[in-house]
Design a protein around this motif. Structure first.
Motif, mmCIF file in Angstrom:
data_model
loop_
_atom_site.group_PDB
_atom_site.id
_atom_site.type_symbol
_atom_site.label_atom_id
_atom_site.label_comp_id
_atom_site.label_asym_id
_atom_site.label_seq_id
_atom_site.Cartn_x
_atom_site.Cartn_y
_atom_site.Cartn_z
ATOM 1 N N UNK A 668 -155.520 3.930 -70.829
ATOM 2 C CA UNK A 668 -156.148 3.863 -72.156
ATOM 3 C C UNK A 668 -157.601 4.332 -72.132
ATOM 4 N N UNK A 669 -158.088 4.687 -73.295
ATOM 5 C CA UNK A 669 -159.512 5.001 -73.465
ATOM 6 C C UNK A 669 -160.262 3.723 -73.836
ATOM 7 N N UNK A 670 -161.564 3.752 -73.679
ATOM 8 C CA UNK A 670 -162.375 2.596 -74.047
ATOM 9 C C UNK A 670 -162.259 2.311 -75.549
ATOM 10 N N UNK A 671 -162.321 1.025 -75.887
ATOM 11 C CA UNK A 671 -162.369 0.657 -77.291
ATOM 12 C C UNK A 671 -161.401 -0.417 -77.700
ATOM 13 N N UNK A 672 -160.144 -0.283 -77.354
ATOM 14 C CA UNK A 672 -159.127 -1.253 -77.760
ATOM 15 C C UNK A 672 -158.471 -1.867 -76.531
ATOM 16 N N UNK A 673 -158.027 -3.140 -76.680
ATOM 17 C CA UNK A 673 -158.346 -4.067 -77.775
ATOM 18 C C UNK A 673 -159.783 -4.566 -77.638
ATOM 19 N N UNK A 674 -160.292 -5.185 -78.654
ATOM 20 C CA UNK A 674 -161.696 -5.579 -78.663
ATOM 21 C C UNK A 674 -162.036 -6.579 -77.565
ATOM 22 N N UNK A 675 -161.088 -7.466 -77.207
ATOM 23 C CA UNK A 675 -161.405 -8.470 -76.189
ATOM 24 C C UNK A 675 -161.326 -7.895 -74.765
ATOM 25 N N UNK A 676 -160.867 -6.652 -74.644
ATOM 26 C CA UNK A 676 -160.761 -5.999 -73.332
ATOM 27 C C UNK A 676 -160.968 -4.511 -73.592
ATOM 28 N N UNK A 677 -162.199 -4.137 -73.879
ATOM 29 C CA UNK A 677 -162.450 -2.816 -74.465
ATOM 30 C C UNK A 677 -162.874 -1.747 -73.459
ATOM 31 N N UNK A 678 -163.208 -2.124 -72.218
ATOM 32 C CA UNK A 678 -163.667 -1.138 -71.235
ATOM 33 C C UNK A 678 -162.533 -0.826 -70.263
ATOM 34 N N UNK A 679 -162.053 0.393 -70.310
ATOM 35 C CA UNK A 679 -160.907 0.796 -69.478
ATOM 36 C C UNK A 679 -161.276 1.828 -68.412
ATOM 37 N N UNK A 680 -162.383 2.507 -68.547
ATOM 38 C CA UNK A 680 -162.697 3.577 -67.605
ATOM 39 C C UNK A 680 -162.785 3.038 -66.183
ATOM 40 N N UNK A 681 -162.508 3.915 -65.223
ATOM 41 C CA UNK A 681 -162.578 3.530 -63.815
ATOM 42 C C UNK A 681 -164.022 3.294 -63.400
ATOM 43 N N UNK A 682 -164.184 2.706 -62.228
ATOM 44 C CA UNK A 682 -165.532 2.367 -61.758
ATOM 45 C C UNK A 682 -166.394 3.605 -61.542
ATOM 46 N N UNK A 683 -165.760 4.762 -61.317
ATOM 47 C CA UNK A 683 -166.539 5.989 -61.128
ATOM 48 C C UNK A 683 -166.856 6.685 -62.448
ATOM 49 N N UNK A 684 -166.500 6.039 -63.584
ATOM 50 C CA UNK A 684 -166.821 6.593 -64.891
ATOM 51 C C UNK A 684 -165.775 7.532 -65.448
ATOM 52 N N UNK A 685 -164.726 7.863 -64.659
ATOM 53 C CA UNK A 685 -163.658 8.725 -65.165
ATOM 54 C C UNK A 685 -162.665 7.894 -65.968
ATOM 55 N N UNK A 686 -161.729 8.582 -66.616
ATOM 56 C CA UNK A 686 -160.730 7.892 -67.429
ATOM 57 C C UNK A 686 -159.858 6.995 -66.561
ATOM 58 N N UNK A 687 -159.284 6.005 -67.189
ATOM 59 C CA UNK A 687 -158.499 4.984 -66.501
ATOM 60 C C UNK A 687 -157.299 5.573 -65.771
ATOM 61 N N UNK A 688 -157.153 5.234 -64.479
ATOM 62 C CA UNK A 688 -155.936 5.539 -63.726
ATOM 63 C C UNK A 688 -154.964 4.379 -63.894
ATOM 64 N N UNK A 689 -153.692 4.677 -64.080
ATOM 65 C CA UNK A 689 -152.710 3.607 -64.149
ATOM 66 C C UNK A 689 -152.504 2.994 -62.762
ATOM 67 N N UNK A 690 -152.104 1.745 -62.739
ATOM 68 C CA UNK A 690 -151.870 1.071 -61.469
ATOM 69 C C UNK A 690 -153.077 0.293 -60.977
ATOM 70 N N UNK A 691 -152.926 -0.308 -59.784
ATOM 71 C CA UNK A 691 -153.886 -1.308 -59.311
ATOM 72 C C UNK A 691 -155.243 -0.745 -58.914
ATOM 73 N N UNK A 692 -155.384 0.581 -58.808
ATOM 74 C CA UNK A 692 -156.666 1.155 -58.408
ATOM 75 C C UNK A 692 -157.475 1.663 -59.593
ATOM 76 N N UNK A 693 -156.974 1.451 -60.815
ATOM 77 C CA UNK A 693 -157.683 1.928 -61.986
ATOM 78 C C UNK A 693 -158.400 0.813 -62.730
ATOM 79 N N UNK A 694 -159.336 1.200 -63.582
ATOM 80 C CA UNK A 694 -160.003 0.235 -64.438
ATOM 81 C C UNK A 694 -161.152 -0.499 -63.783
ATOM 82 N N UNK A 695 -161.720 -1.415 -64.538
ATOM 83 C CA UNK A 695 -162.921 -2.128 -64.111
ATOM 84 C C UNK A 695 -162.649 -3.197 -63.061
#
Length: 699
Positions: A668-695
């Protein structure tokens, strides 16, 4: 080797005669014969005696007899006119000339000894032992080395390859350091200089890489290696740098965390350390069961009983260092804080055990156990080893083994209290009720890096959370078993659950939730993210996760589900909570899960399902959920893991994403849902699916 037949002629003066015994020759000359080959010559002895003559023996005498053999027939008597043939074989083994004699003894008195002179010269072998096309006779100077023969190309091996009796100068290892000039030794007169040598402070290019680093400051901290920087690739380490508690020798003193500002002999950095390094009177009490009874609790004179140590606690540190040994303890505690630190190199050196519980904490009591083992506790009710009722318990690098409770919490039970864990191990603990390792009732659990292995309980093979908060990071749950729900964790009406960066493998439940069961959970700040669920099994529904009860509300994001199994619906996830509008299952990978659908939600359980990928589900169709909960971007595609061995051993697998995996930047892209709105990976790129993606991914 000699065989008897009949001999030649006998004459003590070494002469041939025409009467008696007649010998066909006085000498045999074999000339030149290549070594390791052989030639045979034959001579005869004929009897002219009217009476029978016996040949008694044939003997080789003189120098070099090992190169000769003599054979004769079996008949040892010669009658008038009979002839005996004798074979002499020359088989040289060395490059030299040998001239032995063959002595023949007979029964004829006038010719009782006959001598035959032998001669032969061993020359170079004609065998090509090393199969290089040349024999020694052809000029091969080493027939055991295929790299050496006439006109061979000289190679850098320190040998005379072309057999010209000259070793090239650049092949001589003059300094005997194992390297030659032709092998890039840049100074063959200095044994400390050669390719790959350790650079030392000698103003030389010790490793022959064309660069002399003695005065270079590689980490930019102002100190080159040769000015005392003991680690010139780390800018936080240099001489006279202030030492801090970080497990590193910051000041190049040769000691790690060796801080002792008040000079009392204790560093504040160590697990058994000084709690106030500005007060020389504040330091831990030392306990050693083998000490003399008149000790004062110091390192040199420890107390010998727990009672003495507790009665003389330092008012600042309130810490007891327990020297290696086995302690039988049954402690009841409500008197503030006390710490028990194992004084051995590892937890296995200090063992606490009891025929009952090791410790009972009540309101006002706080205990920290560190670097020790707690084993074989037996609780007649809740808490096999430790029971907390209104107090707080901290376990740091503690191994809890084979503890048992008749009630809840095979190792630890918490009621209206808190439990903090750092790298603890819960192994083979059991409860006859819930929580094979830990039970929490109206409590708070914080866990960093613990391992739960082979624990068994009714609900929650490892942990029961009942109206309790839990934050679990970097833990491992392996082979835990629940006879009811939640092979690893069972949550009942929990207020907060945050589980991340953990591995759940080979856990089993008889009922729902092979790894985790969640019932009636309505805390939207909760999440299960960035975990691996592998090989978990349930006999009913939800091989990895099961959501049940009246309500389910939390985020399940960026997890990897592999090879989980259910006998019924939901090989990885099953949901049946009536109100699931607050449940989000986003950006997960489902791979090779075995059961009816990898993800299955009952029709009345409408949750938000989005950005998930599934592949190789045994039911072919990977998911079943109400279309009203479809948030989009759910796909069936191969995640292209680095390695999945499929042998049941998680340690052989690597679920990182290969280059070009369709999971990369597919979340997902940042924004939704409001209670969990940051999805980008730690390196600032778009979210990777699976356990190595996201914050929530491990850094």
């Amino acid at each position: 080797m000699m065989l008897f037949g009949l001999l030649i002629f006998a004459c003590s003066e070494k002469e041939t005669t025409t009467s008696g015994l007649v010998v066909s020759t006085e000498s045999l000359d074999f000339g030149e014969q290549p070594i390791y080959t052989q030639e045979t010559q034959t001579f005869t002895i004929t009897s002219q005696e009217p009476s029978d003559v016996s040949i008694l023996s044939l003997t080789l005498t003189g120098v070099g007899t090992d190169d000769w053999e003599v054979e004769r027939g079996d008949d040892t008597e010669l009658s008038m006119g009979e002839l005996l043939e004798i074979d002499v074989t020359f088989k040289p083994q060395e490059l030299n000339t040998t001239t032995p004699e063959l002595q023949i003894r007979t029964t004829l008195e006038s010719q009782d000894k006959i001598y035959i002179a032998l001669s032969g010269t061993g020359t170079e072998s004609i065998d090509d032992s090393d199969e290089d096309g040349y024999s020694p006779a052809d000029g091969d100077c080493d027939d055991n080395d295929a790299s050496r023969y006439p006109n061979a190309e000289e190679i850098c091996d320190g040998k005379d390859n072309n057999c010209d009796e000259i070793i090239p100068e650049d092949e001589v290892d003059a300094d005997v350091d194992g390297y030659r000039l032709c092998a890039d030794d840049c100074d063959d007169n200095d044994y400390q200089v050669y390719p790959g040598a350790e650079e030392i402070c000698d103003q030389k290019d010790s490793d022959c890489d064309g660069f002399m680093p003695d005065n270079e400051d590689f980490d930019g901290d102002g100190y080159p290696l040769c000015d005392g920087d003991c680690e010139d690739e780390d800018p936080t380490i240099w001489p006279d740098n202030p030492e801090i508690c970080d497990g590193i020798d910051n000041n190049c003193s040769g000691g790690v965390d060796d801080i002792d500002e008040d000079g009392d002999g204790y560093s504040p950095c160590l697990i058994n350390g000084d709690c106030d390094d500005n007060d020389p009177t504040a330091y831990p009490i030392v306990l050693d069961l083998s000490a003399d009874p008149d000790g004062d609790g110091s390192l040199d004179a420890p107390y010998d009983t727990l009672e003495m140590a507790l009665n003389n606690l330092d008012p600042v540190c309130r810490t007891i260092v327990m020297m290696p040994g086995t302690y039988n303890i049954n402690l009841e505690w409500n008197d503030g804080f006390v710490a028990f630190n194992g004084g051995g190199a590892g937890p296995e050196e200090v063992i606490l055990e009891s025929g009952g519980r090791i410790a009972d904490l009540s309101s006002g009591g706080s205990i920290r156990f560190s670097n020790l083992t707690i084993q074989n506790g037996q609780g007649s009710g809740d808490g096999g080893a430790v029971r907390v009722q209104g107090g707080s318990l901290t376990l740091e690098q503690v191994h809890l083994y084979n503890n048992h409770a008749v009630g809840d919490g095979g190792a630890v039970s918490i009621s209206d209290g808190s439990l903090t864990l750092h790298n603890a191990i819960f192994d083979s603990n059991s409860s006859e009720d819930d929580g094979g390792a830990i039970s929490m009732l109206s409590g708070i659990l914080i866990d960093h890096g613990s391992h739960y292995l082979s624990n068994t309980g009714t609900r929650g093979g490892a942990i029961l959370l009942d109206v309790s908060d839990a934050q679990i990071t970097g833990a491992q749950f392996t082979s835990n078993v629940a006879s009811s729900t939640g092979g690893a964790i069972a949550l009942s009406a929990g207020t907060l659950l945050q589980a991340q960066q953990s591995v759940f493998s080979s856990n089993t439940s008889t009922e729902k939730g092979g790894a985790i069961f969640i019932g009636n959970h309505a805390q939207q700040d909760s999440y299960i993210r960035n975990n691996i669920f592998q090989g978990n099994i349930t006999s009913q529904k939800g091989g990895a996760l099961a959501f049940s009860g009246a309500i389910s509300s939390m985020m399940v994001a960026n997890n990897t589900f592999v090879d989980n199994q259910s006998a019924q619906q939901g090989a990885a996830i099953f949901g049946e909570a009536t109100d699931s509008t607050g449940l989000y299952i986003w950006s997960n990978i489902f791979f090779a899960n075995d059961g009816n659908y990898a993800l299955y939600l009952m029709d009345e359980s409408i949750a938000s399902i989005g950005y998930n990928s599934a592949f190789l589900t045994t039911s072919v169709v990977p998911w079943y959920f109400d279309v009203n909960g479809d948030a989009g971007e759910n796909r069936e595609e191969d995640p292209n893991f680095i390695n999945f061995s499929n042998d049941g051993d998680p340690t052989n697998d690597d679920f990182s994403l290969s280059i070009g995996s369709p999971m990369i930047n597919a979340g997902p892209s940042n924004g939704d849902p409001l209670f969990y709105s940051t999805w980008e990976d730690l390196d600032g790129t778009a979210n990777d699916r699976g356990h190595l993606g996201g914050q929530g991914a491990a850094q």
